[in-house]
Design a protein around this motif. Structure first.
Motif, PDB file in Angstrom:
ATOM      1  N   GLU A   1      35.352   2.971 101.998  1.00 16.11           N
ATOM      2  CA  GLU A   1      35.519   2.812 100.565  1.00 16.11           C
ATOM      3  C   GLU A   1      34.161   2.712  99.882  1.00 16.11           C
ATOM      4  O   GLU A   1      33.132   2.445 100.518  1.00 16.11           O
ATOM      5  CB  GLU A   1      36.334   1.546 100.263  1.00 16.11           C
ATOM      6  CG  GLU A   1      37.743   1.548 100.823  1.00 16.11           C
ATOM      7  CD  GLU A   1      38.449   0.220 100.647  1.00 16.11           C
ATOM      8  OE1 GLU A   1      39.691   0.223 100.570  1.00 16.11           O
ATOM      9  OE2 GLU A   1      37.755  -0.823 100.591  1.00 16.11           O
ATOM     10  N   SER A   2      34.173   2.885  98.572  1.00 18.25           N
ATOM     11  CA  SER A   2      32.971   2.689  97.765  1.00 18.25           C
ATOM     12  C   SER A   2      33.337   1.837  96.556  1.00 18.25           C
ATOM     13  O   SER A   2      34.501   1.789  96.136  1.00 18.25           O
ATOM     14  CB  SER A   2      32.393   4.036  97.307  1.00 18.25           C
ATOM     15  OG  SER A   2      33.364   4.762  96.568  1.00 18.25           O
ATOM     16  N   CYS A   3      32.346   1.137  96.027  1.00 18.01           N
ATOM     17  CA  CYS A   3      32.571   0.252  94.884  1.00 18.01           C
ATOM     18  C   CYS A   3      32.378   1.042  93.596  1.00 18.01           C
ATOM     19  O   CYS A   3      31.333   1.653  93.383  1.00 18.01           O
ATOM     20  CB  CYS A   3      31.599  -0.930  94.953  1.00 18.01           C
ATOM     21  SG  CYS A   3      31.874  -2.176  93.665  1.00 18.01           S
TER      22      CYS A   3
ATOM     23  N   VAL B   1      37.368   1.800  95.952  1.00 17.72           N
ATOM     24  CA  VAL B   1      38.159   3.027  95.959  1.00 17.72           C
ATOM     25  C   VAL B   1      37.815   3.816  97.215  1.00 17.72           C
ATOM     26  O   VAL B   1      36.742   3.655  97.804  1.00 17.72           O
ATOM     27  CB  VAL B   1      37.879   3.874  94.698  1.00 17.72           C
ATOM     28  CG1 VAL B   1      38.319   3.141  93.445  1.00 17.72           C
ATOM     29  CG2 VAL B   1      36.404   4.253  94.612  1.00 17.72           C
ATOM     30  N   CYS B   2      38.736   4.668  97.634  1.00 16.19           N
ATOM     31  CA  CYS B   2      38.512   5.472  98.835  1.00 16.19           C
ATOM     32  C   CYS B   2      37.341   6.424  98.623  1.00 16.19           C
ATOM     33  O   CYS B   2      37.202   7.036  97.558  1.00 16.19           O
ATOM     34  CB  CYS B   2      39.774   6.259  99.178  1.00 16.19           C
ATOM     35  SG  CYS B   2      41.178   5.225  99.634  1.00 16.19           S
ATOM     36  N   ASN B   3      36.518   6.548  99.623  1.00 15.92           N
ATOM     37  CA  ASN B   3      35.382   7.461  99.590  1.00 15.92           C
ATOM     38  C   ASN B   3      35.901   8.888  99.799  1.00 15.92           C
ATOM     39  O   ASN B   3      36.248   9.281 100.909  1.00 15.92           O
ATOM     40  CB  ASN B   3      34.374   7.090 100.684  1.00 15.92           C
ATOM     41  CG  ASN B   3      33.081   7.852 100.544  1.00 15.92           C
ATOM     42  OD1 ASN B   3      33.056   8.991 100.087  1.00 15.92           O
ATOM     43  ND2 ASN B   3      31.986   7.225 100.954  1.00 15.92           N
ATOM     44  N   LYS B   4      35.953   9.659  98.725  1.00 11.03           N
ATOM     45  CA  LYS B   4      36.543  10.990  98.794  1.00 11.03           C
ATOM     46  C   LYS B   4      35.777  11.921  99.723  1.00 11.03           C
ATOM     47  O   LYS B   4      36.345  12.849 100.306  1.00 11.03           O
ATOM     48  CB  LYS B   4      36.622  11.595  97.393  1.00 11.03           C
ATOM     49  CG  LYS B   4      37.570  10.843  96.455  1.00 11.03           C
ATOM     50  CD  LYS B   4      37.632  11.511  95.089  1.00 11.03           C
ATOM     51  CE  LYS B   4      38.604  10.770  94.178  1.00 11.03           C
ATOM     52  NZ  LYS B   4      38.690  11.397  92.823  1.00 11.03           N
ATOM     53  N   THR B   5      34.500  11.674  99.874  1.00  9.97           N
ATOM     54  CA  THR B   5      33.697  12.543 100.738  1.00  9.97           C
ATOM     55  C   THR B   5      34.164  12.462 102.183  1.00  9.97           C
ATOM     56  O   THR B   5      34.241  13.472 102.889  1.00  9.97           O
ATOM     57  CB  THR B   5      32.211  12.143 100.659  1.00  9.97           C
ATOM     58  OG1 THR B   5      31.775  12.221  99.300  1.00  9.97           O
ATOM     59  CG2 THR B   5      31.360  13.058 101.526  1.00  9.97           C
TER      60      THR B   5
ATOM     61  N   ASN C   1      37.496  -2.759 110.019  1.00  3.84           N
ATOM     62  CA  ASN C   1      36.820  -2.536 108.743  1.00  3.84           C
ATOM     63  C   ASN C   1      37.390  -1.345 107.975  1.00  3.84           C
ATOM     64  O   ASN C   1      36.675  -0.652 107.256  1.00  3.84           O
ATOM     65  CB  ASN C   1      35.310  -2.347 108.963  1.00  3.84           C
ATOM     66  CG  ASN C   1      34.516  -2.722 107.724  1.00  3.84           C
ATOM     67  OD1 ASN C   1      34.955  -3.517 106.899  1.00  3.84           O
ATOM     68  ND2 ASN C   1      33.335  -2.133 107.571  1.00  3.84           N
ATOM     69  N   VAL C   2      38.674  -1.092 108.151  1.00  7.35           N
ATOM     70  CA  VAL C   2      39.376  -0.028 107.435  1.00  7.35           C
ATOM     71  C   VAL C   2      40.684  -0.602 106.890  1.00  7.35           C
ATOM     72  O   VAL C   2      41.392  -1.328 107.598  1.00  7.35           O
ATOM     73  CB  VAL C   2      39.663   1.179 108.357  1.00  7.35           C
ATOM     74  CG1 VAL C   2      40.564   2.186 107.654  1.00  7.35           C
ATOM     75  CG2 VAL C   2      38.368   1.847 108.785  1.00  7.35           C
TER      76      VAL C   2
ATOM     77  N   VAL D   1      49.018   2.577 109.335  1.00  5.50           N
ATOM     78  CA  VAL D   1      48.538   3.882 108.891  1.00  5.50           C
ATOM     79  C   VAL D   1      47.378   3.660 107.936  1.00  5.50           C
ATOM     80  O   VAL D   1      47.408   2.750 107.097  1.00  5.50           O
ATOM     81  CB  VAL D   1      49.658   4.682 108.197  1.00  5.50           C
ATOM     82  CG1 VAL D   1      49.165   6.081 107.857  1.00  5.50           C
ATOM     83  CG2 VAL D   1      50.892   4.776 109.095  1.00  5.50           C
ATOM     84  N   ASN D   2      46.339   4.496 108.060  1.00 13.42           N
ATOM     85  CA  ASN D   2      45.155   4.415 107.216  1.00 13.42           C
ATOM     86  C   ASN D   2      45.532   4.716 105.763  1.00 13.42           C
ATOM     87  O   ASN D   2      46.057   5.781 105.455  1.00 13.42           O
ATOM     88  CB  ASN D   2      44.114   5.426 107.729  1.00 13.42           C
ATOM     89  CG  ASN D   2      42.804   5.330 106.978  1.00 13.42           C
ATOM     90  OD1 ASN D   2      42.773   5.407 105.760  1.00 13.42           O
ATOM     91  ND2 ASN D   2      41.719   5.181 107.712  1.00 13.42           N
TER      92      ASN D   2
END
Length: 430
Positions: free
Chosen positions: A96-98, A108-112, A171-172, A137-138
């Motif tokens: 994720e990223s802030c 939010v989820c890191n789209k990359t 950590n997910v 599930v992730n």
């Protein structure tokens, strides 16, 4: 002296880290240390007048979140102080990223990381516990694929079967659902082989709701395998014949569960069900166990067992099966297969009925015996610390008593007999 120097260095280091992180050191709002203020989860951080807002310093904020600082003014909590560096609190997971999305900073989820993934990548993990199984599930993978992470369901889609929750693993962020490992629970399918019992269900994941349906729901079979034991065969049986008590061990402390159940086989993989009729003369195995006691210290000992035609162990019409830990010879074939050597005891009985009754009740007195006192075999006297408790079960017996045939006889018709006689008379003996 060295200890004082160490404390001083730690203080300086902490101050340096705080300053390097851009800690707030202004006067409007004031620092809580300058206005006699404090922080609490209900009111936030306020000066001694209980009105004016203040900013905490030196990690003095019990909330440990952005509630410690005035986020709308561009200040964030970084576990040390209020900083002008954008922070999500609690901190984001590794995928994720802030980011600021119409309000305070949010993870939010890191789209990359998840760009271009396909459903083939989505592989739910399964954890098999004693009495429960869980599948995860992730969440970010589901979002990237266009599937809901908050609307899982099993074969049975009722509210009773929905134990979904979000958590963090490695950590997910993941979304999980918990299942009971019971036969028939919410569509569970139970199978077994010679050494294991398998619990299987299906996890269904719906696509994200919208005006258009562009993808099919996903489904995954989830299975847990459990070693086949006296205990697990009971756990996965619908309505086994059993009795459970709590018992204090001999010369010990604590309270432990003891269970007695009836099985069809010596391996104790086929519990007899409450509505099942037992054929007279067939073998019934009484399995007794105390799984939570310390097997290095204690052993489960069956002191005595008796059978009656009614649910009254004092019924005068009774027969003794086990006495003093050993089988008796009272007309019922009984064998003590295991007793006083482990936390499991096994008594084999050839099933029988009392005249005029279609049920038989079996009562056993048991103890958690201290191994150092000797627990197996016959004992002429009981230990002064012996604590016996009674267990009782009942068996339904076959209610149609058919005669058993030991031969095969054939009756010939008169026509066949007449033909045979005529053939006999036409035979020339000379």
């Amino acid at each position: 002296m060295k200890f004082v120097i160490f404390i001083t260095l730690c203080t300086l280091l902490k101050h340096t880290v705080a300053q390097g992180a851009g800690c707030y050191d202004g006067s409007d709002p004031a620092l809580c240390s300058d206005c006699g203020g404090s922080c609490d989860p209900e009111n936030g951080c306020l000066c001694s007048d209980s009105i004016s807002q203040c900013f905490p310093v030196a990690s003095k904020c019990p909330m440990e979140s952005n509630d410690c600082c005035n986020v709308t003014s561009g200040w964030y909590w970084n576990s040390i102080c209020c900083t002008d560096v954008k922070q999500c609190s609690p901190s984001c997971q590794s995928d994720e990223s802030c980011d600021i999305v119409n309000g305070p900073p949010t993870c939010v989820c890191n789209k990359t990381i998840y760009s271009g993934i396909t459903p083939a990548r989505l592989k739910p993990t399964v954890t098999c516990n004693d009495g429960t199984m869980e599948t995860y599930v992730n969440i970010c993978e589901l979002k990237a694929l266009g599937y809901q992470y908050s609307a899982f369901h099993l074969i049975n889609n009722s509210v009773y079967c929905n134990f979904q929750y979000n958590t963090t693993i490695n950590n997910v962020s993941v979304s999980g659902i918990q299942l009971q490992t019971a036969k028939g629970w919410c569509g569970n399918i139970v199978t077994q082989d010679s050494s294991n019992i398998y619990i299987t269900n299906t996890l269904y994941i719906a696509p994200t709701a919208g005006p258009l349906i562009t993808k099919n729901p996903l489904s995954y079979n989830i299975t847990c395998a459990y070693n086949l034991t006296m205990q697990t065969s009971l756990n996965f049986s619908l309505h086994p014949v059993l009795s459970t008590i709590t018992l204090t061990p001999e010369n010990g402390t604590g309270v432990f569960t003891v269970t007695m159940a009836a099985y069809k086989d010596l391996s104790h993989t086929q519990p007899i069900q409450q509505d099942e009729q037992v054929v007279i003369g067939s073998d019934v195995y009484l399995g007794l166990l105390s799984p939570d006691a310390d097997g290095d210290v204690f052993a489960l000992r069956v002191e005595s067992c008796l059978a009656t035609p009614t649910n009254n162990r004092s019924d005068t019409n009774s027969v003794q099966l086990v006495s003093g830990g050993s089988a008796t010879d009272n007309g019922v074939l009984t064998t003590v297969e295991r007793n006083g050597v482990s936390l499991e005891a096994i008594i084999k009985i050839s099933s029988f009925a009392f005249q005029g009754y279609t049920e038989v009740y079996i009562f056993c007195d048991v103890e958690l015996c201290k191994k150092s006192n000797g627990c197996s075999g016959s004992r002429s006297s009981r230990s002064a610390d012996s604590v016996f408790s009674g267990l009782g079960i009942n068996l339904l017996l076959q209610d149609d008593m058919n005669y058993t045939s030991f031969g095969h006889n054939t009756a010939a018709s008169w026509a066949v007999l007449a033909a045979s006689l005529l053939a006999f008379l036409t035979i020339k003996f000379f």
